[in-house]
Every structure is written in C-alpha cells, then in structure tokens.
Design a protein around this motif. Structure first.
Motif, mmCIF file in Angstrom:
data_model
loop_
_atom_site.group_PDB
_atom_site.id
_atom_site.type_symbol
_atom_site.label_atom_id
_atom_site.label_comp_id
_atom_site.label_asym_id
_atom_site.label_seq_id
_atom_site.Cartn_x
_atom_site.Cartn_y
_atom_site.Cartn_z
ATOM 1 N N ASP A 186 -4.059 1.765 2.137
ATOM 2 C CA ASP A 186 -3.887 3.090 2.726
ATOM 3 C C ASP A 186 -4.193 4.144 1.660
ATOM 4 O O ASP A 186 -3.470 4.228 0.652
ATOM 5 C CB ASP A 186 -2.451 3.250 3.225
ATOM 6 N N SER A 188 -3.718 7.244 1.607
ATOM 7 C CA SER A 188 -2.673 8.262 1.454
ATOM 8 C C SER A 188 -1.439 7.705 0.744
ATOM 9 O O SER A 188 -0.640 8.466 0.183
ATOM 10 C CB SER A 188 -2.272 8.810 2.830
ATOM 11 N N ASN A 189 -1.277 6.403 0.739
ATOM 12 C CA ASN A 189 -0.164 5.741 0.050
ATOM 13 C C ASN A 189 -0.617 4.344 -0.347
ATOM 14 O O ASN A 189 -0.436 3.381 0.404
ATOM 15 C CB ASN A 189 1.069 5.668 0.954
ATOM 16 N N SER A 234 -6.981 9.087 9.116
ATOM 17 C CA SER A 234 -6.979 10.029 7.999
ATOM 18 C C SER A 234 -6.066 11.216 8.245
ATOM 19 O O SER A 234 -5.601 11.860 7.303
ATOM 20 C CB SER A 234 -8.401 10.521 7.725
ATOM 21 N N PRO A 237 -1.037 8.947 8.903
ATOM 22 C CA PRO A 237 -0.923 7.592 8.336
ATOM 23 C C PRO A 237 -0.143 6.619 9.197
ATOM 24 O O PRO A 237 -0.229 5.405 8.981
ATOM 25 C CB PRO A 237 -0.204 7.843 7.001
#
Length: 852
Positions: A186, A188-189, A234, A237
């Motif tokens: 991921d 974002s994380n 995007s 999440p």
C-alpha cells in the motif's frame, strides 16, 4: 532422448557456394543487426518500466531471457549477460534507483546494478519458481518475493540475505504454502502488504511479519479462488480491488469483506492498474484488456488485436494514454488509452535457428530451420521472413538442403521424418518411404547428382537415390549392434561425391569413400572419451583438410582426409557449435562457441578474434557466409547478420548545405542519396565525389557501396545577368528575351551610337532623372552615379569628371526630335555594363551582372 534432441540444436548445415569478400570486410567496420522481422515474438511473462525514463522498458520472456527497449518499444535487444537460464518470470525495477533491477528465474533471483547490462545471481536457497518480486516504494534495499510453494521472503539488504515471512500463510501445519501470485504494498502505508495467493488473499499490517486471510465474500461455496492482483484505491486506502480466477472483487473496509464486481464476475483477471489518481482503471484478463472510470461500468478494449491472455500490464507514468501489455505473442502497445493496440516486437524474438541456407540460384532467398517454429523463408535477404510450413506435420526442423539443379526443390529434416517441396516451400509432402527413423538431424545432397541424398538420423544414416522417393539404410560399418547412434552432421566432398563424412553423438566421426556403402571410423587423435561431433566442414580448396566441432573437446583439424586429428588450441570454449571455412581464403575460419559468440581466425585456427561485440545473444547454432560479403548467424533470438558498413563524409562551404552531413555510416551494398540545398542568393559552384567533379548537380546517389567515399560541395554567390539587345534604326529592343519599344530608334552619329537612354538604364534596374533647366541627365545603377549635360563632351561619373570620348570630342549628348539621345557605350560601361557591337547586323548587346 532429451540429450539427443539437445545435441541436435548444435547442428551446422552449410552449403559452400559463395565467396566472402574478406578484404573488404576487414577494412571496414562491422555491425550485428537483427533480421528477425516475421518470426514469432517471444512469450513475454512480465513487463516493468523505468520510472525516471518511460522510454526504457524491460520484458521478461519464457525461454528468451530479458529484453530491453530504450525507445518505448520500437525495438528491443536481449540483455542476458550473466543469466544462467533464459526462463525469466517476474521483473522489478527500483523506483529510487532505476539502474537496480531484479529478475526471478527458474534458477533463483538475479540482480542488475547497471540497467540490465549485466546480471549476478543472488544467494537464495529456494527450489521453486519465483512468481513475484516487489521493491519497497521508498527503500530500494527492502525486497519482497513470492514463490510457488515456499511462501514469502524478505531482504533488507538489497538481496544479500533473505528471511522467510510466512507466519499465518498456512491454515494447518500439514498443509503446504499457497502459491503467492502477487504482492502489493500500500503506497499510503507501506506496512500494509497484500498477498494474492492460490488460496485467496492475505493481509499483513506489520510489513509482512504476520499474515491473516481476508477472504470473506471471496470464498464462495467453500471454494476460494486464486488471487492474481490487488490494488488499493489512491483516493481511499480502505477501498481495495482484487483480480481473481472468478472475476474482480471489491472491499470498502480494508479487506474485511468483499463483494463481486458484477460485470466482471466470470472473467479471470490477472492485473489491475490505474493511471494517476485512478482516473482510468485497466484490468488484464485471460481474453484481453478492460477499462473503467468508476470500477462499475466496464468496456472491453480492442477485441481484434488484443484478444489474448494478458501476462503483464503497465502504464507510462509520464503519459497515461500509453499502455503496454505482455502476451504469449510479444508486447502490444496503445497510444490512446487502450482504445487500439498494435504489436511492438522488433527484436523481441525467441526462436532458435538450427540452420540457415542460401538459395544457390537466387542469393536474395534464404531458408531458416527453427527448433519449434518450423521453416521460414525470405526473398529479400532477411528483411522480411515468412513461414513455409504447409504440409509439415511438426515445427521442429533441424536441417534444410536445396536441389542444386532446381532450387524449387527443398528438403527439410524434422523430428518426424523428411519433407520435400517442389514449389520453393509453398507446400511440403512427407517422403519417408523406407525411412524407419523419425528424427532427421542432418541432410546432405550430392551437388553433381541431386537425386542422391543422405539423412543423418537417430538410427544412423539413410540414403536415397531417387530424390527422396525411397530410402534405405546405409549403416554398414557405422552400426554393429542395436544400440542407438545419432548422426548429427553430414557433409559430402564437393570435389569427390563418393567421399562423405558423418559426425555422430557418441562414436566420433566416420568416413565413406564409396557414397555411403561402407563406413570407417576415423577417430585417431580424438582421445578416449569421444565427444559428440556437432559440425564437420571440408576445406573447399583442399579436401584433405577437414575441421570438426565437438561438444566438450573443442575443435580439431585433419590435414590428411581424416586419417588423424590434431586439437586446435587457444579456443574460447570447448563447446563448438558451428564451423565454416572462407571459400576464398582457407586460412580464414569462423566458429561459434557456447555462450561466447562467434569468432574468426585468419591463420587456420592458431589465433581467434571475437567478432561478437554488440551481439545480444551469443548462443549461435549456425553460420552462413553469403556471397554478398554478409555473414548470417542463427541464434536463440532469431537470425542476425554482420553488416559491413562504410563511411561517406560530406561537407559544404558557406552558401548552402548538404544533407546528410558529416560522417555517415552506410551498410555494404546499400545506396545513399545526398541532397544539396542552396541558401538564398547562392548557387552551386561544384560538387566533387572522391575528388572528381560532378558539376552543379543538386543531388548525388552512391549505389552498391563497397568502400568509403567523400562528397564535397562549394557554393558561390548567385549572379543575375540582364541582357539587352538593340539594333540601329529599330525601335524594338529585347530585354532577357522580352520585346519592348523605344521612343526613338538608336542612331549612329559621329561614329558612336546614340539612343534614348532611360529605357535601357531602367531595364538594367537603374534610375534616370532629367533637369529641364540645366539640360542635365542623371543616372544611377547599383553603386554607380553619372551626370551628363546636353552638348557637353564631359560627364560627371562617381565624383570624377570624365571625357565621353577623348578621341572624338564631337560625341556629346544631344536633343534629337525632342528626345535626349545619349552615347550608349560610355554610359553603359561607366554604369558597370558591357557592350558588344555586331557591325554586320548593326546590333548592340548590353550585359549587366548583378552580384548580390
């Protein structure tokens, strides 16, 4: 059987009928060029794109290794230096340092630090195929891999050491690990990692240390489908999409539960990608590409060209309209957001060429036998190939020969017997009457009696005396028991067709002096452990000299017709796949060596020079010397040719240009046209080719180039000339061919021509003024200025007082019949013109040249 089939790949078939222009080749530069247009594209298993330069793309191929393009797929080259296997599956490129790449193969993980120029295997003890490689988005030292049945591994030091990350991947201890098809970090994380497996989807929230299955909604009726791709939205999440063997699923709660995307419920989905901010979503399936803007409404793209199973799908990070798809038929590209696709496979070829043969009656025609793709033909010396397999029962072809008296007759040796064509390869028929063997490793045809053929098989040698219509064994002396004997190479002495040599897989080399009726082993000097004989070549100038290439013992030479053999030393490698001798110079030999490429010796094998530079695939199975001076080779990536190139140097001075300019490389035998362009106000003064004047031509073509040349152009300022013709007593005057009329005709007075000058001066481009009060005529033309007064024998010319006619002071401007009549010669010459007089016709010609 596999050993024998493998040995057959090293077959060398060479019909010596052409002479190499070696002196020309040695004096010019050489370039290897792929000539594989028309051959089937490689089976591409994965694609990755350089994030810093989207023109750079890498393709993994099944059996072909790794290919690279630096021009957005327009052409590809193999980049396999250092690979120990050509079965490559996943690829990965580091986003922070795109020079770092990883490749998963059937023999482990390979790493490149220089943009795939070289590869090194990493120490990694895993026996199963690596299915996926993922590099951390911000830390290129952190690598994750998935395998077929040994789970997931992680490296924190860029692949030096590896740690298994399998906690939670097994539901029960007695079960094996599921196949890990994909891993998704991921962005974002990055602690959140998703693993798509053969048993659904797993999630880790601690960088892979622990995994939990998240298959609620994916599992239907106790069946959990394989998950091939995962994508996190995007914009949110918690929204995740999964491509599975049962369609596409969506989760809106971080994978806790899933719902099937209805429109794609039965479509096996392998890849899910999106452009920037997921404005457009693309999925690769088993029957093409689909797109959506909302993950709800889907459109299938290009149902014609791309109706194929998609093995890889990438999008250009700098241009979301550009996509690439990996398929079993190469790479397809779209420049319009997937609306249409076209193959982009130049150089992306994975075809092993077992032999290349030239048509003796038409040098533009070549045949290439391939291992698994059949027989191919070209009629334009390799620019375009096409398959000629109609009638063949198999696509494994080992050898080809052409009837020297009728080139429409072609014989092909396959793993299912011998086939014959009587129409130049348009169609074939099997001709195996009496031929009990199936695998035909080698064929040879008598150049003097084309009805006589020999076939080297897994059961020895068979002979036909009627153009292949019937065959009989010719193994006396060759086979003494029922054990297998593969004959890998056959060659007939062109100077004495009774003499034949046969190279075998395990009993060395044999010779017959009676057209195959009896064979005698000639292994003196081959040693106790006789290697397979891959190639046998007779010196065309001295048939007592024979060369053989072996599988493990290098190359050997006999100077007495095979009575004894001597080892050729200083070879690059002991595995010799092909040998040929230059027909025009017996000291020049070409040979190919396993993984080393092709080498040339100019001293009959004492020393060797590597001529493989620039050749991306060095597994060369066959060599052909063409009479044009071009060397063709057959590799595992299709055919290549060594083009001799020459330099044409062009130059020009001020006033224009020649295009192309400078040092221009041109291939041997090609033509090149140079165009000459002048600047405004200039013209061509002269064109010289190799120092010889060609005049003022505006272009020049070099044809059939066989040496270096030079072409030079000189320019000069363009000169414009005005010509005026007048005749005494005639009002009509001609200006550059056009008729005009004077107010009064020219007259002769006091031995000089007078005329109304205004028309003449203005026709020359000048101006004339008249001062009535002073009776003065002023004239200006170019940089010259003049004043004349009626009745005055002197004139004012460019600030200087000059007599009009020092020898005759009666010559003055006059008013006659109301017109100012001015002395013509004085005025014309002092204004920069020239005057010619023809006393016979009483004609005056004035010429004025304007130099800009």
């Amino acid at each position: 059987m596999k050993k024998f089939l493998s040995s057959a790949l090293v077959l060398f078939i060479f019909i010596i009928s052409f002479a190499l222009r070696l002196n020309t080749i040695n004096s010019a530069s050489k370039t290897w060029v792929s000539v594989s247009e028309g051959f089937p594209a490689a089976y591409v298993t994965d694609l990755c794109i350089d994030p810093s330069n989207s023109q750079v793309i890498y393709a993994a191929a099944k059996g072909g290794g790794i290919y690279k393009t630096v021009e957005g797929g327009s052409s590809w080259v193999q980049v396999n230096n250092g690979l120990t296997t050509f079965d490559v599956f996943p690829l990965a490129v580091a986003s922070k340092n795109p020079q770092i790449l990883f490749a998963g193969t059937s023999e482990g993980i390979f790493k490149s630090l220089d943009g795939a120029l070289t590869w090194n295997v990493l120490s990694f003890d895993v026996s199963m195929k690596i299915s996926i490689i993922v590099i951390h988005p911000t830390n290129s030292d952190l690598i994750y891999i998935g395998t077929e049945d040994e789970g997931i591994f992680k490296s924190s030091d860029s692949g030096t050491t590896w740690t298994p990350l399998n906690n939670g991947l097994k539901e029960y201890d007695f079960m094996g690990f599921p196949v890990v098809n994909t891993l998704y970090i991921d962005p974002s994380n990055p602690l959140n990692i998703y693993a798509g497996t053969s048993n659904g989807i797993y999630k880790s929230q601690d960088g892979g240390l622990n995994w939990i299955a998240i298959n609620e909604g994916i599992t239907e009726q106790l069946v959990t489908p394989s998950v091939y791709s995962v994508k996190v939205s995007s914009s949110s999440p918690s929204v995740i999409y999964a491509g599975t063997s049962s369609g596409v699923f969506k989760s809106e709660n971080g994978g806790k539960s899933w719902n099937k995307v209805t429109e794609l419920s039965e479509i096996k989905t392998r890849f899910i990608i999106g452009d920037k901010d997921d404005q457009n979503i693309y999925i690769g399936t088993e029957n093409g590409v689909y797109t959506s803007k909302d993950f709800t409404n889907w459109e299938k793209l290009d149902q014609g060209q791309l109706e194929k199973s998609i093995n890889g799908l990438i999008i250009d990070p700098s241009n979301s309209q550009t996509l690439y798809a990996a398929t079993s038929e190469g790479v397809f590209k779209s420049n319009n957001g997937g609306v249409s696709w076209s193959p982009t496979n130049k150089g992306l070829v994975n075809v092993t060429i077992s032999s290349i043969l030239s048509d003796p009656s038409d040098p533009n025609i070549l045949y290439a036998s391939t291992f698994g793709s059949g027989l191919y033909k070209t009629t334009d010396l390799g620019k375009q190939w096409f398959p000629v397999n109609d009638g063949l029962s198999t696509l494994t072809t080992f050898s080809t020969v052409i009837d020297p008296k009728n080139s429409q007759v072609v014989f092909v040796g396959t793993d299912d017997g011998v086939f014959k064509s009587i129409d130049g390869g348009i169609s074939f028929q099997k001709i195996s009457n009496g031929l009990s063997a199936n695998i035909i490793y080698s064929l040879a045809i008598d150049l003097t009696s084309s009805q006589l053929l020999f076939a080297g098989t897994e059961k020895g040698i068979f002979k036909s005396e009627d153009g292949g219509s019937s065959w009989k064994e010719a193994n006396i002396g060759l086979i003494s028991d029922e054990s297998r004997l593969d004959v890998l190479a056959l060659v007939i002495d062109s100077q004495n067709s009774q003499i034949i040599y046969a190279g075998t897989s395990n009993r060395g080399i044999f010779k017959s002096v009676n057209a195959g009726s009896l064979w005698t082993p000639i292994n003196e000097g081959l040693g106790d452990n006789i290697p397979p004989i891959n190639a046998v070549v007779i010196d065309p100038r001295n048939s007592s000299v024979i060369y053989i290439g072996t599988d493990g013992s290098g190359a050997l030479k006999s100077q007495n017709g095979g009575v004894s053999w001597e080892v050729i030393n200083n070879l690059p490698a002991p595995w010799v796949y092909a040998i040929c001798v230059d027909p025009s110079n017996s000291k020049t030999i070409f040979a190919s060596f396993s993984n080393k490429g092709v080498f040339r010796s100019d001293d009959a094998g004492k020393t060797w020079v590597d001529i493989s530079s620039g050749l991306p695939n060095k597994e060369i199975r066959s060599i052909l010397i063409h009479k044009s001076g071009v060397i063709f080779i057959g590799t595992q990536a299709g055919p290549y040719k060594l083009i001799t190139s020459f330099t044409i140097t062009s130059s020009a001075n001020v006033g224009g240009k020649i295009t192309p300019s400078g040092a221009v490389a041109v291939n041997s035998g090609d033509s090149k046209t140079f165009t000459i362009i002048t600047d405004s106000g200039y013209k061509i003064s002269n064109v010289k080719v190799d120092g010889a004047s060609q005049g003022t031509v505006s272009s020049y073509t070099f044809s059939n180039i066989t040496s270096d040349h030079a072409i030079s152009v000189t320019f000069e300022k363009e000169i414009t000339q005005t010509v005026i013709t007048l005749q005494i007593g005639n009002k009509i005057y001609i200006v550059n061919g056009a008729s005009n009329t004077l107010d009064s005709p020219p007259i002769i007075k006091n031995g000089r021509t007078l005329l109304p000058i205004r028309a003449v001066v203005e026709a020359l481009g000048g101006t004339v003024g008249w001062e009535e009060k002073t009776k003065v005529v002023e004239m200006k033309l170019g940089s010259n200025f003049m004043r004349l007064r009626i009745g005055n024998a002197n004139a004012w010319v460019n600030g200087e007082n000059k007599p009009i006619d020092p020898k005759n002071l009666k010559v003055v401007p006059e008013i006659i019949n109301g017109r100012a009549m001015i002395p013509l010669r004085f005025v014309s010459e002092n204004l920069g013109a020239t005057v010619d007089w023809d006393g016979t016709t009483k004609t005056i010609t004035i010429k004025y040249e304007i130099n800009d």
